[in-house]
Design a protein around this motif. Structure first.
Motif, PDB file in Angstrom:
ATOM      1  N   THR A 501      67.898  66.140  69.472  1.00 34.11           N
ATOM      2  CA  THR A 501      67.831  66.454  68.095  1.00 34.11           C
ATOM      3  C   THR A 501      66.852  65.391  67.689  1.00 34.11           C
ATOM      4  O   THR A 501      67.398  64.036  67.726  1.00 34.11           O
ATOM      5  CB  THR A 501      69.007  66.362  67.161  1.00 34.11           C
ATOM      6  OG1 THR A 501      69.716  67.480  67.532  1.00 34.11           O
ATOM      7  CG2 THR A 501      68.571  66.582  65.813  1.00 34.11           C
ATOM      8  N   TRP A 502      65.628  65.489  67.301  1.00 35.26           N
ATOM      9  CA  TRP A 502      64.530  64.417  66.922  1.00 35.26           C
ATOM     10  C   TRP A 502      64.261  64.406  65.645  1.00 35.26           C
ATOM     11  O   TRP A 502      64.505  65.340  64.821  1.00 35.26           O
ATOM     12  CB  TRP A 502      63.260  64.786  67.630  1.00 35.26           C
ATOM     13  CG  TRP A 502      63.339  64.856  69.199  1.00 35.26           C
ATOM     14  CD1 TRP A 502      63.622  65.883  70.036  1.00 35.26           C
ATOM     15  CD2 TRP A 502      63.032  63.759  69.967  1.00 35.26           C
ATOM     16  NE1 TRP A 502      63.617  65.534  71.307  1.00 35.26           N
ATOM     17  CE2 TRP A 502      63.335  64.121  71.501  1.00 35.26           C
ATOM     18  CE3 TRP A 502      62.885  62.357  69.850  1.00 35.26           C
ATOM     19  CZ2 TRP A 502      63.039  63.272  72.415  1.00 35.26           C
ATOM     20  CZ3 TRP A 502      62.781  61.410  70.733  1.00 35.26           C
ATOM     21  CH2 TRP A 502      62.868  62.019  71.942  1.00 35.26           C
ATOM     22  N   GLU A 503      64.213  63.095  64.859  1.00 35.49           N
ATOM     23  CA  GLU A 503      64.133  62.777  63.661  1.00 35.49           C
ATOM     24  C   GLU A 503      62.895  61.920  63.619  1.00 35.49           C
ATOM     25  O   GLU A 503      62.546  61.197  64.466  1.00 35.49           O
ATOM     26  CB  GLU A 503      65.031  61.808  63.259  1.00 35.49           C
ATOM     27  CG  GLU A 503      66.584  62.928  63.089  1.00 35.49           C
ATOM     28  CD  GLU A 503      66.439  63.958  62.086  1.00 35.49           C
ATOM     29  OE1 GLU A 503      65.637  63.829  61.198  1.00 35.49           O
ATOM     30  OE2 GLU A 503      67.327  65.037  62.253  1.00 35.49           O
ATOM     31  N   PRO A 504      62.083  62.129  62.490  1.00 38.53           N
ATOM     32  CA  PRO A 504      60.675  61.313  62.443  1.00 38.53           C
ATOM     33  C   PRO A 504      61.026  59.637  61.967  1.00 38.53           C
ATOM     34  O   PRO A 504      62.109  59.470  61.131  1.00 38.53           O
ATOM     35  CB  PRO A 504      60.118  61.919  61.203  1.00 38.53           C
ATOM     36  CG  PRO A 504      61.125  62.571  60.359  1.00 38.53           C
ATOM     37  CD  PRO A 504      62.238  63.087  61.354  1.00 38.53           C
ATOM     38  N   CYS A 505      60.502  58.935  62.384  1.00 39.75           N
ATOM     39  CA  CYS A 505      60.597  57.588  62.232  1.00 39.75           C
ATOM     40  C   CYS A 505      59.544  57.104  61.131  1.00 39.75           C
ATOM     41  O   CYS A 505      59.701  56.251  60.512  1.00 39.75           O
ATOM     42  CB  CYS A 505      60.467  56.645  63.242  1.00 39.75           C
ATOM     43  SG  CYS A 505      61.777  56.633  64.510  1.00 39.75           S
ATOM     44  N   ASN A 506      58.447  57.858  60.962  1.00 39.25           N
ATOM     45  CA  ASN A 506      57.550  57.557  59.929  1.00 39.25           C
ATOM     46  C   ASN A 506      56.939  58.893  59.512  1.00 39.25           C
ATOM     47  O   ASN A 506      56.631  59.688  60.227  1.00 39.25           O
ATOM     48  CB  ASN A 506      56.341  56.569  60.385  1.00 39.25           C
ATOM     49  CG  ASN A 506      55.617  57.442  61.782  1.00 39.25           C
ATOM     50  OD1 ASN A 506      56.228  57.728  62.464  1.00 39.25           O
ATOM     51  ND2 ASN A 506      54.340  57.004  61.871  1.00 39.25           N
ATOM     52  N   ASN A 507      56.501  58.937  58.103  1.00 44.24           N
ATOM     53  CA  ASN A 507      55.854  60.190  57.688  1.00 44.24           C
ATOM     54  C   ASN A 507      54.457  59.802  57.773  1.00 44.24           C
ATOM     55  O   ASN A 507      53.571  60.950  57.423  1.00 44.24           O
ATOM     56  CB  ASN A 507      56.395  60.515  56.230  1.00 44.24           C
ATOM     57  CG  ASN A 507      57.805  61.056  56.482  1.00 44.24           C
ATOM     58  OD1 ASN A 507      58.376  61.716  57.192  1.00 44.24           O
ATOM     59  ND2 ASN A 507      58.906  60.343  55.516  1.00 44.24           N
ATOM     60  N   LYS A 508      54.007  58.595  57.476  1.00 47.20           N
ATOM     61  CA  LYS A 508      52.435  58.230  57.244  1.00 47.20           C
ATOM     62  C   LYS A 508      52.162  57.714  58.613  1.00 47.20           C
ATOM     63  O   LYS A 508      52.668  56.628  59.274  1.00 47.20           O
ATOM     64  CB  LYS A 508      52.482  57.300  56.245  1.00 47.20           C
ATOM     65  CG  LYS A 508      50.722  56.759  55.648  1.00 47.20           C
ATOM     66  CD  LYS A 508      50.815  56.238  54.442  1.00 47.20           C
ATOM     67  CE  LYS A 508      49.474  56.202  54.056  1.00 47.20           C
ATOM     68  NZ  LYS A 508      49.513  55.183  52.767  1.00 47.20           N
ATOM     69  N   PRO A 509      50.949  58.253  59.270  1.00 43.06           N
ATOM     70  CA  PRO A 509      50.737  57.804  60.637  1.00 43.06           C
ATOM     71  C   PRO A 509      50.397  56.346  60.820  1.00 43.06           C
ATOM     72  O   PRO A 509      49.592  55.839  59.759  1.00 43.06           O
ATOM     73  CB  PRO A 509      49.414  58.673  60.898  1.00 43.06           C
ATOM     74  CG  PRO A 509      48.939  59.145  59.565  1.00 43.06           C
ATOM     75  CD  PRO A 509      49.826  59.187  58.710  1.00 43.06           C
ATOM     76  N   VAL A 510      50.578  55.638  61.599  1.00 43.30           N
ATOM     77  CA  VAL A 510      50.422  54.249  61.846  1.00 43.30           C
ATOM     78  C   VAL A 510      49.208  54.053  62.888  1.00 43.30           C
ATOM     79  O   VAL A 510      48.856  54.681  63.899  1.00 43.30           O
ATOM     80  CB  VAL A 510      51.542  53.557  62.385  1.00 43.30           C
ATOM     81  CG1 VAL A 510      52.566  53.404  61.293  1.00 43.30           C
ATOM     82  CG2 VAL A 510      52.106  53.968  63.554  1.00 43.30           C
ATOM     83  N   LYS A 511      48.111  53.183  62.429  1.00 43.18           N
ATOM     84  CA  LYS A 511      47.005  52.966  63.392  1.00 43.18           C
ATOM     85  C   LYS A 511      47.129  52.353  64.666  1.00 43.18           C
ATOM     86  O   LYS A 511      46.419  52.201  65.696  1.00 43.18           O
ATOM     87  CB  LYS A 511      45.881  52.450  62.535  1.00 43.18           C
ATOM     88  CG  LYS A 511      45.298  53.479  61.349  1.00 43.18           C
ATOM     89  CD  LYS A 511      44.346  52.779  60.648  1.00 43.18           C
ATOM     90  CE  LYS A 511      43.841  53.553  59.480  1.00 43.18           C
ATOM     91  NZ  LYS A 511      43.252  54.991  60.105  1.00 43.18           N
ATOM     92  N   GLY A 512      48.336  51.223  64.501  1.00 46.30           N
ATOM     93  CA  GLY A 512      48.482  50.636  65.640  1.00 46.30           C
ATOM     94  C   GLY A 512      49.167  51.042  66.821  1.00 46.30           C
ATOM     95  O   GLY A 512      49.616  52.277  66.877  1.00 46.30           O
ATOM     96  N   THR A 513      49.481  50.293  68.053  1.00 43.14           N
ATOM     97  CA  THR A 513      50.274  50.863  68.873  1.00 43.14           C
ATOM     98  C   THR A 513      51.669  50.198  68.772  1.00 43.14           C
ATOM     99  O   THR A 513      52.301  50.196  69.965  1.00 43.14           O
ATOM    100  CB  THR A 513      49.538  50.450  70.268  1.00 43.14           C
ATOM    101  OG1 THR A 513      49.352  49.371  70.381  1.00 43.14           O
ATOM    102  CG2 THR A 513      48.610  51.512  70.132  1.00 43.14           C
TER     103      THR A 513
END
Length: 1206
Positions: A501-513
């Protein structure tokens, strides 16, 4: 307490008496009294004792109570006196002392030589003490911006500005401004700097003022941020506030630092979504109605002239329960198609528009679109629009995105002349520039709106590595996607290990790695995966990471720990002696052919990664070495100035001038991450830089079957010795592309299918020896590279006429190269079905087939042989893949045949012109003079008298004033002696409905703004359209409610004018009116506010009027002539239009229409017939208003009763 003490004393006395009375000696002390009298005496004595004790206790309590009352009263008197003193001083300051600043001495102007110093000073009085600011040409002077140039001093109401080493640019007008709570005042002075052409006296250049550099208010501030906000979580749609307390030392009453808030390094400005507050000691940021674009890293910056302090923390925005998405989350931002959907592969969007000033949102697309690109039509030129987007999936529809900035629908050239506006960074960016960088852009061309986005979806990110951070967070790092264009960022998902069961850690994309995932459960094991996104879409998921347990990392330092173990090896393996200690081996000679030069001898160092990497990825390693002479180590030196990323390093003897053959050296390694360079590892044992005798080479061998192998032989094996092979200094335990064989003192590494993937450095060493090892570098310049024949994989493509081409590209083929073509394990040869081509010069291998049949489903293989080297490549065409290729081949063949004669380039379609004319059109090609184009409707040919047109390859049919009778199936046939082609357009049922909706949309957008006109009956609201169709559905609204028509309120159409008549208006009729056009989508609404305008219009004496003269009904005998005249009034002279049955009339021999002297309008019908019966109107209009008059004409035949209408 005194009461209890008295009781205690009394009990002791009674006890003593009782004891004496009961003792044997008591009879000797008898008083001669009887028992009764003696008891009474004792009772009296006890009473007296109790009374005395109680009396003393009450007196003490009374004294204590008096003391407390006195203290309270005195304290109250002091507080009251203090308040009276404060009120007195307040009244005294307010009435007597507070006043606006005044200049006691104003600054005076100066003329100085270049490079001299000048000092402007003034004396200012005022209470409260004013704040003084100096300006140069009305620009505030900041002493810290140019240290040493300006000095500002303030002491006992005397203020001064010193300008050091004046130059010509210092010639200006200077202003000093003094301001307090009572007001502001300014004084001016000019400074003129002249240049001296002769010799300069250096003594003149020395400034007489030597004051120390001035900080703000003459004070150096120390800023401390305490009570810091941490990682925050908020629900979408809610309000979130957070902040920090700020301590500034020393504390000044009127000093206020500059407070700035940033989100992802972008400065925030106050808006209805963002509110900032500073209370004097605490900075607070409030986010109203959280949106997912509010997620990010927030930074507070407190700025003084002495410097600044910052604090940052991440804010996460989670989906609220109102959507009930159940784990299927939809994210929209900037409409760059920032899409994030769990367990759903498709996401659709609806685009809505709203005209500025309106409240009605119209949907732009009937069906949802999957890409962030949609042409918006139906925009009225010159009007402003705003846009927003909503996403929909199986779980429901998302919240709408935030509204874009208003954009004018006009030609780009007109917009350039109008001027540009300031940029805005919102959810939908509307611009006329071409797409640059990662921004999704909307481009306006004429009255159409287009959206642009890149075409390539990014590849999946690489390896994902989680690292422990805190009890509720994990640091996740990953390898960036390869060859991605216009990358927007990455999404990270987490899952409890084993749950899937997968949950998002961020809703806004991050540019780094690298990203810190917060909000995890302590003690649980999690796995992570990452996706990349750009404007074209979202990539596939990366591989899942290894499971990690959420708990705090060991230690506080973020610098990497020392490397656990370091080994110097030959060829990159890990070598140990018979005791298991790390050793250092010299590298032997590299394998070479007779033409190869002797390679430079070298050492290869290899090491393990540190056990703790400090919470950040390791970015490189540094190698240090030092010489050991007679067991005494020397000074450490750096072997590499730039860090190396691999965990192996080759030390060339001749590349470092201090490294000498025959000498002994020790080495150590340091690791580096973002926080810095960690501690060094333990040094190695001393290593002698010398090639050992008897060192053999790796030999490359090719047998008669073309099998390539690497061979190594060792003559001094022991019972425990083993051959260890490595590629690029990484040990190969079970290689996929090679087979390892060992027999006796020989070991062999055999290539299975040689290709470019096998390039690299191969090494072999033998354990439990004195360092037997060797290496071989296989590169594109190697002697045996010709045996590898690198080429592209076998591919297939379709050519003209539906021909099928199988091909591959080889890089190097000799003249002896051969190819065999195999289908389903059977060799096929050149013939009628198969055409082969093998170009040895270019390395291109091809096979052609005219078409594909059912028997051609299977596996195609090209087998290549060049000398001893062989290789092959296969392509499997079965199932759906084969059927799709076969279908496409047949289609291409039919298309080629069709295009041999006259054919359609663009099939039959339609468009609606601004004049509401429907134009059917198609684009044709390959036409000849004898080519024929025939139009049909419902199977019947359209006659020549219909309006047909054919020019520049476009065939058109125009339908003016379209109606229900024009519905049907239209067909165009092209034919000549070469062939025939047909195109059909269905304009029945839904097709005709869609066409009419587009017509209605054009009519609605052509409507003029609602206007108000006063008439004799009351008030008329009206609008004009370019064309009126009887099927157009229009509704009128008053205060957003549909109007119920009565005898007092009516609506109608006169020509192209749509009107609403309100007779005998009252106060209740005031308010907002609207006319709404229905076009099958969102429709269009025109509004106007009725609030007394009718009285103003009525009061204008120059508006157009029909003064009188027209009857309501005219009954006339057939064959007679009818003549009517009415009076017209208005200035300027009105325009007169006559209408019959709401259609405009034209003057001719039968209908004679005249307008004479600007006052008299006449209407004449010669020889009236029954067809002249109907409703007639006169419409007069000038710039002040419009008015109409109506009458009915009834024609009867003499044999019938008069008044019977025909």
């Amino acid at each position: 307490m005194l009461y209890y003490a008295a009781l205690l004393c009394l009990s002791q006395v009674v006890c003593v008496n009782v004891m004496l009375h009961n003792s044997p000696l008591s009879h000797e002390f008898e008083s001669g009294l009887s028992d009764t009298e003696e008891a009474r005496a004792k009772e009296s004595a006890g009473y007296l004792a109790r009374r005395d004790l109680f009396a003393r206790g009450m007196e003490s309590e009374r004294i204590e109570h008096k003391s407390r009352r006195t203290v309270v009263r005195e304290s109250a008197e002091r507080i009251s006196l203090s308040k009276r003193n404060e009120e007195y001083h307040k009244r005294l300051n307010e009435d007597s002392l507070m006043h606006t600043p005044e200049f006691v001495i104003k600054p005076r102007s100066h003329t100085v030589w270049e490079k001299q110093c000048v000092r402007l000073h003034c004396t200012i009085s005022g209470w409260p003490e004013p704040r003084v600011v100096w300006y140069k040409n009305n620009v505030s002077i900041d002493p810290m911006a140019k240290p040493g140039k300006y000095k500002v001093e303030s002491s006992y109401s005397v203020h001064a500005l010193e300008i050091n080493k004046c130059d010509f640019d210092d010639t200006a007008q200077y202003r000093v401004s003094a301001m307090n709570s009572k007001g502001e005042t300014s004084a001016f002075a000019s400074v003129v700097v002249k240049r001296f052409k002769g010799e300069v006296d250096e003594s003149l250049l020395i400034c007489v003022c030597t004051a120390a550099p001035c900080l703000e208010y003459g004070v150096k501030f120390e800023t401390h941020i305490v009570e810091k906000f941490g990682v925050s979580f908020g629900l979408e749609g809610e309000t979130l506030s957070f902040g920090c307390s700020v301590i500034i030392y020393p504390s000044l009453q009127r000093f206020q630092p500059e407070i700035e808030w940033y989100r992802d390094d972008k400065l925030l400005v106050p808006s209805k979504w963002v509110q900032m507050h500073w209370s004097g000691d605490r900075a607070t940021l409030t986010l109203s109605h959280l949106n997912k674009e509010d997620e990010g890293l927030y930074t507070l910056r407190v700025i003084t002239k002495s410097g600044f302090e910052t604090h940052s923390a991440y804010v996460f925005v989670r989906v609220g329960n109102q959507l009930n998405l159940k784990g299927k989350e939809v994210f929209l931002s900037h409409w760059k198609i920032f899409v994030f959907v769990l367990s759903i592969n498709s996401l659709n969007q609806f685009l809505r528009k709203c005209e500025v000033g309106m409240t009605h949102w119209a949907q732009c697309n009937d069906t949802p679109v999957k890409f962030a690109r949609f042409p918006v039509t139906g925009l009225v030129e010159g009007r402003s629009y705003v846009f927003r987007v909503r996403a929909v999936n199986k779980a429901g529809m998302s919240h709408p995105s935030r509204v874009s900035e208003p954009v004018d629908a006009m030609d780009p050239a007109d917009r350039t002349r109008k001027g540009t506006s300031a940029p805005w960074t919102g959810q939908i960016i509307v611009t006329e520039e071409e797409p640059v960088g990662e921004k999704f852009q909307i481009k306006i061309i004429s009255n159409r709106l287009f959206c642009h986005l890149p075409a390539d979806i990014p590849s999946a990110p690489g390896r994902v590595v989680p690292t422990r951070n805190t009890d509720t967070s994990v640091v996740v790092s990953w390898e960036a996607s390869r060859d991605v264009k216009e990358l927007v960022g990455y999404y990270i998902e987490s899952s409890i290990a084993g749950s899937n069961t997968w949950e998002p850690c961020n809703n806004k994309p991050v540019k780094g790695t690298r990203f810190i995932c917060h909000g995890l459960t302590t003690g649980e094991s999690y796995v992570f995966r990452v996706r990349a996104v750009n404007a074209a879409g979202i990539s596939e998921f990366s591989q899942e990471s290894e499971a990690i347990t959420v708990k705090a990392a060991i230690g506080k330092s973020f610098i990497v720990t020392p490397i656990d173990i370091i080994k110097i090896v030959e060829g990159g393996g890990q070598n140990t002696d018979h005791k298991g200690h790390p050793t250092a081996l010299n590298e032997g000679k590299q394998g070479k052919s007779a033409s190869q030069q002797e390679p430079e001898p070298s050492m290869v160092l290899a090491w393990k990664q540190p056990t703790f990497i400090g919470g950040a990825d390791i970015t490189g390693y540094f190698v240090d070495y030092r010489e050991v002479i007679g067991g005494v180590p020397g000074k450490w030196h750096e072997a590499n100035i730039k860090s190396v990323s691999e965990r192996a390093y080759r030390v060339m003897y001749l590349s470092i001038k201090d490294l000498k053959m025959g000498e002994s050296y020790v080495f150590r390694v340091r690791a580096q991450n973002k926080a810095g360079v960690g501690k060094a590892s333990d040094p190695t044992e001393p290593v002698e830089a010398v090639t050992k005798p008897g060192t053999t080479e790796i030999v490359v061998n090719v047998d008669d079957d073309g099998v390539i192998s690497l061979n190594f032989e060792c003559s001094n094996l022991t019972a425990d010795s083993k051959f260890v092979w490595s590629k690029n200094y990484m040990e190969m335990t079970e290689p996929e592309r090679m087979t390892l064989e060992t027999k006796g003192n020989k070991s062999k590494a055999i290539f299975k299918t040689p290709s470019e993937e096998d390039l690299g450095i191969y090494s072999c060493f033998v354990t439990h020896t004195d360092g037997a090892s060797a290496s071989y570098t296989l590169s594109e310049e190697s002697e045996f590279i010709d045996l590898f024949h690198f080429y592209t994989e076998l591919a297939v493509e379709l050519l003209e006429k539906g021909r099928v081409r199988f091909w591959l590209q080889a890089e190097k083929i000799s003249a002896n190269g051969k190819v065999e073509y195999v289908f389903n394990d059977n060799v096929i040869h050149q013939g009628e079905k198969y055409k082969m081509n093998f170009d040895k010069n270019t390395g291109t291998i091809e096979m052609f087939m005219e078409s594909l049949g059912k028997e051609d489903e299977g596996t195609f293989t090209f087998q290549l042989q060049d000398g001893k080297a062989t290789n092959q490549s296969s392509l499997v065409l079965i199932g759906d893949v084969f059927k799709q290729l076969q279908k496409e081949s047949e289609f291409q063949k039919k298309e080629w045949i069709r295009k041999q004669g006259p054919h359609f380039v663009e099939y039959l379609g339609y468009e609606v012109t601004p004049e509401c004319c429907v134009r059917l059109k198609c684009k044709v090609a390959n036409m000849k003079k004898d080519s024929v184009a025939l139009w049909y409707k419902d199977g019947r040919e359209i006659k020549v008298n219909e309006k047909l047109d054919f020019s520049e390859g476009v065939l058109t049919l125009e339908i003016a004033q379209i109606s229900r009778k024009d519905a049907g199936i239209y067909e165009v046939v092209l034919k000549d002696d070469r062939g025939k082609d047909t195109s059909t357009l269905n304009l029945t049922d839904q097709g005709f409905k869609d066409l009419m909706n587009q017509v209605f949309s054009v009519i609605a957008n052509s409507s003029t703004p609602l206007k108000i006109q006063s008439t004799e009956e009351g008030i008329r609201l009206y609008t004009f359209v370019s064309y009126y169709n009887d099927e157009l559905h229009v509704t009128w609204h008053h205060k957003d409610a549909a109007i119920a028509f009565t005898e007092r309120i009516k609506s109608g159409v006169v020509g192209e004018q749509l009107w609403l008549q309100i007779s005998e208006p009252t106060e209740k009729d005031k308010g907002k009116y609207a006319i709404e056009f229905f076009d099958g989508k969102g429709g269009l609404r025109r509004t106007v506010e009725l609030a007394g305008q009718g009285e103003e219009t009525c009061s204008k004496p120059n508006r157009a009027r029909v003064a009188g003269g027209l009857p309501d009904v005219v009954t006339i005998q057939e064959g007679k002539s009818l003549n009517l005249t009415c009076n017209i009034w208005g200035d300027p002279v009105p325009e007169v239009t006559w209408l019959k049955n709401e259609r405009e009339m034209v003057s001719n021999d039968h209908y004679i229409l005249k307008f004479e002297s600007g006052k008299f309008a006449s209407f004449t019908i010669t020889s009236v017939s029954t067809s002249d019966s109907g409703k007639y109107s006169i419409l007069v209009k000038n710039k002040y208003g419009t008015e109409s008059g109506d009458f009915t004409v009834s024609v009867f035949i003499p044999d019938e009763e008069p008044g019977k209408k025909k």
